[in-house]
Design a protein around this motif. Structure first.
Motif, short mmCIF file in Angstrom:
data_model
loop_
_atom_site.label_atom_id
_atom_site.label_comp_id
_atom_site.label_asym_id
_atom_site.label_seq_id
_atom_site.Cartn_x
_atom_site.Cartn_y
_atom_site.Cartn_z
N THR A 93 0.83 -1.21 0.00
CA THR A 93 0.00 0.00 0.00
C THR A 93 0.87 1.26 0.00
N GLU A 94 2.12 1.12 0.45
CA GLU A 94 3.05 2.25 0.47
C GLU A 94 4.05 2.20 -0.70
N PHE A 95 3.87 1.20 -1.56
CA PHE A 95 4.75 1.00 -2.72
C PHE A 95 6.22 0.85 -2.31
N SER A 96 6.43 0.13 -1.21
CA SER A 96 7.82 -0.06 -0.76
C SER A 96 8.10 -1.53 -0.40
N GLU A 97 7.36 -2.45 -1.03
CA GLU A 97 7.53 -3.87 -0.70
C GLU A 97 8.88 -4.43 -1.15
N GLU A 98 9.58 -3.67 -2.04
CA GLU A 98 10.89 -4.14 -2.51
C GLU A 98 11.90 -4.26 -1.36
N ASN A 99 11.73 -3.44 -0.32
CA ASN A 99 12.65 -3.52 0.82
C ASN A 99 12.56 -4.88 1.53
N LEU A 100 11.33 -5.32 1.76
CA LEU A 100 11.13 -6.62 2.40
C LEU A 100 11.52 -7.76 1.45
N ASP A 101 11.19 -7.61 0.18
CA ASP A 101 11.55 -8.64 -0.81
C ASP A 101 13.06 -8.81 -0.89
N PHE A 102 13.78 -7.70 -0.83
CA PHE A 102 15.24 -7.75 -0.85
C PHE A 102 15.76 -8.44 0.40
N TRP A 103 15.21 -8.07 1.55
CA TRP A 103 15.63 -8.70 2.82
C TRP A 103 15.40 -10.22 2.78
N LEU A 104 14.25 -10.63 2.28
CA LEU A 104 13.91 -12.06 2.18
C LEU A 104 14.83 -12.77 1.19
N ALA A 105 15.15 -12.09 0.08
CA ALA A 105 16.05 -12.67 -0.92
C ALA A 105 17.44 -12.89 -0.32
N CYS A 106 17.88 -11.94 0.52
CA CYS A 106 19.18 -12.07 1.19
C CYS A 106 19.18 -13.24 2.18
N GLU A 107 18.06 -13.41 2.90
CA GLU A 107 17.95 -14.52 3.84
C GLU A 107 18.04 -15.86 3.10
N ASP A 108 17.38 -15.93 1.97
CA ASP A 108 17.42 -17.15 1.15
C ASP A 108 18.82 -17.35 0.57
N PHE A 109 19.45 -16.25 0.16
CA PHE A 109 20.79 -16.29 -0.43
C PHE A 109 21.80 -16.89 0.56
N LYS A 110 21.68 -16.54 1.83
CA LYS A 110 22.62 -17.03 2.86
C LYS A 110 22.58 -18.54 3.02
N LYS A 111 21.46 -19.14 2.62
CA LYS A 111 21.31 -20.60 2.77
C LYS A 111 21.92 -21.37 1.60
N THR A 112 22.34 -20.64 0.56
CA THR A 112 22.89 -21.29 -0.64
C THR A 112 24.27 -21.86 -0.34
N ARG A 113 24.47 -23.13 -0.71
CA ARG A 113 25.74 -23.81 -0.42
C ARG A 113 26.64 -23.92 -1.66
N SER A 114 26.03 -24.04 -2.82
CA SER A 114 26.80 -24.19 -4.06
C SER A 114 27.45 -22.86 -4.46
N LYS A 115 28.77 -22.88 -4.70
CA LYS A 115 29.48 -21.65 -5.07
C LYS A 115 29.01 -21.11 -6.41
N THR A 116 28.69 -22.02 -7.33
CA THR A 116 28.20 -21.60 -8.65
C THR A 116 26.86 -20.88 -8.51
N LYS A 117 25.96 -21.49 -7.73
CA LYS A 117 24.63 -20.87 -7.52
C LYS A 117 24.77 -19.58 -6.75
#
Length: 203
Positions: A93-117
């Motif tokens: 509603t505030e047109f700022s959901e990208e901040n949370l999406d970025f934070w969630l993407a970073c959380e998911d990124f930290k779980k990645t084990r493959s160096k290529t991925k």
């Protein structure tokens, strides 16, 4: 129904039954008894339904408690899946959901084990959220943006840490307080409070 006419179907049927062995008649009675038991099975269904209602009630109680915990801290909100969903809906509603999406993407990124991925994910996240004029650019300063760009050359699970921390702080200090004051969250807390109150009155 009786009939004196020769060849009457009723007479033939009676003679046919009389000719049947006793074992067949016993089996028929047994089958009738079993059918009777099956017809009364819905009673078991009612018991199962009651159990389901109790489980549903328990889940409602848990979710009500969760809703009230979101106002304790931003961490409590982020720990709750339904809290993240509610906060995301508010940010839209505030047109700022990208901040949370970025934070969630970073959380998911930290779980990645493959160096290529790790490298391919890092570039994708950077292009979508961090670089200047990115489609969903997050609000971070130029210095943090450049540090993140340099981190990509040797992508590790921590290369977005600084940018993620800045975005988190922005949400906690800016969007989160507004979320707690929003009409949608106020309605949720009213429902949660009334549920807790009614539960106490019944105990």
């Amino acid at each position: 129904m009786s009939c004196w006419l020769p060849g009457c179907p009723a007479v033939s049927m009676c003679r046919g039954l009389a000719a049947l062995p006793n074992t067949c008649l016993e089996r028929a009675k047994d089958l009738k008894t079993r059918l009777g038991i099956l017809l009364h099975k819905p009673e078991l269904g009612h018991k199962t339904g009651s159990s389901s209602k109790l489980q549903l009630s328990s889940r409602r109680q848990d979710s009500s408690q969760e809703v009230l915990e979101w106002r304790e801290s931003f961490d409590q909100l982020l720990k709750s899946k339904s809290g993240v969903n509610a906060f995301h809906t508010f940010l839209k509603t505030e047109f700022s959901e990208e901040n949370l999406d970025f934070w969630l993407a970073c959380e998911d990124f930290k779980k990645t084990r493959s160096k290529t991925k790790l490298a391919s994910k890092a570039n994708r996240i950077f292009e979508e959220f961090v670089q200047s004029e990115a489609p969903r650019e997050v609000n971070i300063d130029h210095e943090t943006r450049e540090i993140t760009r340099k981190n990509l050359s040797g992508a590790t699970s921590t290369c977005f840490n600084e940018a993620q921390a800045k975005t988190r702080t922005l949400m906690e200090k800016d969007s989160y307080p507004r979320f707690l004051k929003s009409a949608s969250y106020q309605d949720m807390t009213k429902q949660a409070t009334s549920h807790s109150t009614s539960k106490r009155s019944h105990t």
